[in-house]
Scaffold this active site. Structure first.
Site, PDB file in Angstrom:
ATOM      1  CE  LYS A 139      -3.573  -0.557  -0.405  1.00 20.32           C
ATOM      2  NZ  LYS A 139      -4.265  -0.946  -1.682  1.00 20.32           N
ATOM      3  CB  SER A 140       4.282   2.026  -0.171  1.00 24.67           C
ATOM      4  OG  SER A 140       4.248   1.858   1.221  1.00 24.67           O
ATOM      5  CD1 TRP A 175       0.735   5.679 -10.164  1.00 24.16           C
ATOM      6  CD2 TRP A 175       0.598   6.523  -8.101  1.00 24.16           C
ATOM      7  NE1 TRP A 175       0.449   7.021 -10.277  1.00 24.16           N
ATOM      8  CE2 TRP A 175       0.359   7.558  -9.037  1.00 24.16           C
ATOM      9  CE3 TRP A 175       0.563   6.822  -6.741  1.00 24.16           C
ATOM     10  CZ2 TRP A 175       0.094   8.873  -8.641  1.00 24.16           C
ATOM     11  CZ3 TRP A 175       0.293   8.126  -6.355  1.00 24.16           C
ATOM     12  CH2 TRP A 175       0.054   9.131  -7.289  1.00 24.16           C
ATOM     13  CG  HIS A 197       5.018  -6.245  -1.294  1.00 23.25           C
ATOM     14  ND1 HIS A 197       4.899  -4.945  -1.687  1.00 23.25           N
ATOM     15  CD2 HIS A 197       3.836  -6.851  -1.588  1.00 23.25           C
ATOM     16  CE1 HIS A 197       3.687  -4.751  -2.211  1.00 23.25           C
ATOM     17  NE2 HIS A 197       3.038  -5.883  -2.161  1.00 23.25           N
ATOM     18  NE  ARG A 226      -0.147   6.318   0.911  1.00 23.28           N
ATOM     19  CZ  ARG A 226      -1.325   5.730   0.753  1.00 23.28           C
ATOM     20  NH1 ARG A 226      -1.396   4.413   0.622  1.00 23.28           N
ATOM     21  NH2 ARG A 226      -2.428   6.456   0.709  1.00 23.28           N
ATOM     22  N   PRO A 258       4.152   6.513   6.699  1.00 25.29           N
ATOM     23  CG  PRO A 258       5.944   5.706   7.949  1.00 25.29           C
ATOM     24  CD  PRO A 258       5.470   6.926   7.220  1.00 25.29           C
ATOM     25  CB  ALA A 316      -0.924   2.258   9.022  1.00 22.60           C
ATOM     26  CB  VAL A 317      -5.190   4.725   6.833  1.00 25.21           C
ATOM     27  CG1 VAL A 317      -6.656   4.860   6.432  1.00 25.21           C
ATOM     28  CG2 VAL A 317      -4.942   5.439   8.151  1.00 25.21           C
TER      29      VAL A 317
END
Length: 290
Positions: free
Chosen positions: A33-34, A38, A90, A109, A111, A115-116
Site C-alpha cells: 500500500k505504498s 502505481w 515487497h 509513503r 507510514p 497503515a490506513v
C-alpha cells in the site's frame, strides 16, 4: 553481502535465488500500500510507450516472490518477455540479489497513510480464497469484528514486533525504508516519494525515464498514470489474477495523503513521532514526513 530471507504465509524472498537477470531490468521494491501498482503502471507506460497495455499489469509485471503462483510459472512468463522487464516485490533490497546491470526503485509513503490503506485492504481480502491458494486451513466461523480504524491505527503505532518477521508493521516499514535510504547514492537505486507522485507526476515520470534511459513521456502517458484513470481500469490493473480481492475497484480506494495523521490525536501523533525517531535516521524521517 549475504541476502536476507524474508518469509510470510504467502511470500518467500528465496524465490529470487537463481533468477536470470537481464541488462536493464527494473525491480520495484515497496511496502504494501505504498504505491506498488502505481509504480508498476508508470514502468509499463515508460517501457512500452503506450497507454494501451498489451496484457493485464500483473502479467506484464509479475510479483516474483508471491508463493501462491508456482515459481517456474513466474520465471517462464518473465523469460518469454521481449520488452524491458519490470518486476514487483515487497521484499526490502537486502533480501533481493543486487546486480549492477539492474535498476531498483523503492517507493516511500508516509507510514500512517500506508497503515490506513492496509486496514481497508484487509477488509477487501477474500480470506477463504487466500487460504485455498496458500494451502492454509480455511477460516471457520463468522469473521471477527474489527476495531474502528482510529483504534487500530493507534495500536499499529505501538506494536512491538520483529521487523523482519512483520514487514507491514511500523518497525518493518522503517526497516525497509532505512535499508533503501542507506543505498540511495548507489547509481542503480532510486527512491521515489509517494507525495511527489501526487503533486508532480509528470516530473517524476520524466526523472525516472532519464534515470533509466527511456523516452520521456508525453501528456497521454502521464494522464494514463493518474490515480483516477487507473481506478477506471481496475479490472486490468488491480493485482488480482487469482481472485483474492472482493472488489477490484476498492483496491484503488483513495490514494491520498494525510489521512493517517488526521485519525490520531496529539498524544497519538506524539507517540508516532517518538516511535519513528527510534526506528529510522533523522534525515530519512525529514524526507519521509515532509
Amino acid at each position: 553481502m549475504p541476502v536476507h530471507r524474508y518469509r510470510s504465509e504467502d511470500e518467500d524472498s528465496a524465490r529470487w535465488a537463481g533468477f536470470p537477470f537481464r541488462d536493464g531490468d527494473i525491480v520495484i521494491s515497496t511496502r504494501s500500500k505504498s504505491g506498488t501498482t502505481w509504480m508498476q503502471m508508470i514502468c509499463a507506460l515508460l517501457v512500452l510507450g503506450t497507454p494501451d497495455l498489451p496484457a493485464p499489469l500483473t502479467a506484464l509485471s509479475p510479483w516474483l516472490d508471491w508463493s501462491v503462483e508456482p515459481r517456474d510459472v513466474v520465471f517462464g512468463r518473465l523469460a518469454a518477455q521481449s520488452h524491458r522487464r519490470f518486476i514487483k516485490t515487497h521484499t526490502p533490497l537486502d533480501g533481493v540479489p543486487l546486480d549492477p546491470r539492474v535498476h531498483y526503485v523503492v517507493v516511500a509513503r508516509h507510514p500512517l497513510d500506508l497503515a490506513v490503506s492496509l486496514y481497508h485492504q484487509a477488509g477487501n481480502l477474500d480470506r477463504a480464497r487466500l487460504a485455498e491458494l496458500t494451502g492454509q486451513p480455511a477460516p471457520s466461523g463468522p469473521p471477527r469484528a474489527r476495531p474502528p480504524v482510529e483504534r487500530w491505527l493507534s495500536s499499529w503505532v505501538d506494536q512491538e514486533v520483529d521487523p523482519r518477521a512483520e514487514l507491514d508493521s511500523l518497525p518493518g516499514v522503517m526497516l525497509h525504508l532505512s535499508d533503501a535510504w542507506a543505498r540511495r547514492h548507489e547509481p542503480n537505486v532510486e527512491l521515489v516519494h509517494y507525495d511527489d507522485l501526487l503533486t508532480d507526476l509528470a516530473g517524476q515520470m520524466r526523472r525516472l525515464a532519464d534515470r533509466w534511459s527511456l523516452p520521456r513521456p508525453g501528456p497521454e502517458l502521464v494522464d494514463a498514470a493518474t490515480f483516477g484513470r487507473m481506478r477506471e481500469r481496475a479490472d486490468r490493473l488491480a493485482p488480482d489474477t487469482l481472485g483474492v480481492l472482493r472488489d477490484r475497484q476498492a483496491f484503488f480506494r483513495r490514494g491520498g495523503s494525510g489521512q493517517g495523521r488526521d485519525l490520531l490525536d496529539e498524544a497519538g501523533l506524539a507517540r508516532y513521532r517518538a516511535r519513528a525517531a527510534a526506528l529510522a535516521p533523522p534525515d530519512l524521517l525529514t524526507w519521509l514526513h515532509r
